[in-house]
Scaffold this motif. Structure first.
Motif, mmCIF file in Angstrom:
data_model
loop_
_atom_site.group_PDB
_atom_site.id
_atom_site.type_symbol
_atom_site.label_atom_id
_atom_site.label_comp_id
_atom_site.label_asym_id
_atom_site.label_seq_id
_atom_site.Cartn_x
_atom_site.Cartn_y
_atom_site.Cartn_z
ATOM 1 N N ALA A 162 0.827 -1.209 0.000
ATOM 2 C CA ALA A 162 0.000 0.000 0.000
ATOM 3 C C ALA A 162 0.859 1.257 0.000
ATOM 4 C CB ALA A 162 -0.943 -0.002 1.200
ATOM 5 N N GLN A 163 1.951 1.234 0.776
ATOM 6 C CA GLN A 163 2.819 2.408 0.822
ATOM 7 C C GLN A 163 3.506 2.646 -0.517
ATOM 8 O OE1 GLN A 163 2.995 4.622 3.566
ATOM 9 N NE2 GLN A 163 3.783 5.772 1.807
ATOM 10 N N LEU A 164 3.940 1.571 -1.184
ATOM 11 C CA LEU A 164 4.532 1.717 -2.513
ATOM 12 C C LEU A 164 3.528 2.322 -3.489
ATOM 13 C CD1 LEU A 164 6.526 -1.636 -2.927
ATOM 14 C CD2 LEU A 164 7.482 0.668 -2.702
ATOM 15 N N LEU A 165 2.274 1.889 -3.369
ATOM 16 C CA LEU A 165 1.231 2.412 -4.250
ATOM 17 C C LEU A 165 0.985 3.897 -3.979
ATOM 18 C CD1 LEU A 165 -0.783 1.536 -6.454
ATOM 19 C CD2 LEU A 165 -2.474 1.208 -4.639
ATOM 20 N N LEU A 166 0.877 4.260 -2.710
ATOM 21 C CA LEU A 166 0.646 5.663 -2.352
ATOM 22 C C LEU A 166 1.816 6.543 -2.777
ATOM 23 C CD1 LEU A 166 -0.909 5.220 1.207
ATOM 24 C CD2 LEU A 166 -2.100 5.921 -0.881
#
Length: 337
Positions: free
Chosen positions: A306-310
């Motif tokens: 999720a952090q990579l996506l954000l």
């Protein structure tokens, strides 16, 4: 009868003020008197007013929603990953749209379309066992929508991916069996198209090589993850002239089914045959004997993905990089081995 959806026009009409004033109050604009602000908020609450997020998102070109597509909900693995991803997304002010593909390529294609139709700002994806074509996912790239794969990843797309060290986890599992005296270790793996299946098979083979144990093709089987078929494969292994004295499976649900069948046949676990799974599924401590397994950091997988996506959502596409994150596993030795 369809209920009328309350709008800012209704609020403005009842308070005899302009709709632009109501809009400024509801969006937190400072240039409104406190008396008017209180009146608008009070009436909005009484009328159960709900902001039209679709219209707002269309104006801002962002939905503040990320999509998550997973292949199944049969095991506890994917729900745990989703919890980690949702935690990170929520803290960043994003909603999460979740779909599961029931291990069907066609359903995965339909789910991808749903994500596009709902204008998600980015999507996390774990592939089905059937997926061989990735055109429905490459659409996101063409539209400039970030995509991050996790667990079951696509090697054909240069985008961020989050996996665990499947090779090392499998190696440690088989090494443990060897060091406890097992000589004929079978492997019931997953579809050969899946990255996780390939890496766990490599780890299995290399552990055997390290300890000079023969790699017997007759002890290596792969299947489509349909749990109803597990007993067929286990029966085949047990009926061999020299049956295995240990079994390493692609995941814990496969191990559960194998153990149930073995015990029904009167085999003693681990005295006659040891069993090791992979994933540390919720049921691994409930089955008897408790299952030795390779634990994956499921919550962390979701958080990292999720952090990579954000990070991509909040940066220019020219800055996107195909980051590859590999997380560590842990061998949990229990009663089944």
């Amino acid at each position: 009868m369809k209920k009328h959806q309350i709008t800012i026009i209704d609020i403005a009409r009842q308070l005899n003020i302009s709709k632009s004033t109501v809009s400024r109050v509801l969006t937190g604009h400072p240039s409104v008197s406190e008396k008017t602000r209180e009146a608008v908020l009070k009436l909005a609450n009484e009328l159960d007013y709900q902001r039209n997020m679709l219209a707002i998102n269309l104006m801002s070109s962002q939905s503040h929603t990320i999509g998550i597509i997973v292949p199944e909900f049969v095991t506890s693995f994917f729900p745990m990953v989703i919890m980690g991803a949702q935690e990170v997304a929520s803290q960043a002010g994003y909603n999460v749209l979740i779909s599961q593909s029931n291990e069907s390529y066609e359903t995965e294609v339909a789910n991808a379309k749903v994500m596009l139709d709902n204008r998600v700002d980015g999507v996390l994806v774990s592939l089905t066992r059937e997926t061989r074509n990735y055109d429905h996912l490459k659409v996101f790239q063409r539209k400039g929508i970030p995509i991050v794969f996790f667990n079951r990843v696509c090697d054909d797309m240069q985008v961020p991916k989050v996996v665990v060290d499947d090779y090392e986890g499998a190696f440690k599992a088989v090494e443990h069996l060897i060091l406890t005296g097992r000589k004929r270790i079978a492997h019931l793996g997953g579809p050969t198209s899946l990255h996780v299946s390939k890496k766990r098979l490599e780890g299995y083979k290399d552990a055997l090589r390290k300890y000079n144990q023969a790699i017997d093709p007759g002890l290596i089987l792969d299947y489509d993850l349909n749990l109803e078929k597990v007993k067929i494969y286990i029966k085949h292994l047990l009926d061999l002239p020299e049956p295995p004295d240990a079994l390493f499976t692609i995941n814990d649900p496969t191990a559960f089914e194998a153990m149930i069948f073995m015990k029904a046949k009167g085999l003693k676990i681990p005295e006659e045959i040891a069993v090791v799974g992979f994933s540390n599924n919720y049921g691994s401590t409930l089955i008897e004997p408790r299952l030795t397994t390779v634990a994956q950091p499921t919550h962390q997988i979701g958080q990292v993905a999720a952090q990579l996506l954000l990070d991509q959502i909040n940066s220019d596409a020219s800055e996107w990089k195909p980051i590859y994150r590999v997380l560590k596993t842990e061998l949990l030795v229990r009663g089944s081995s």
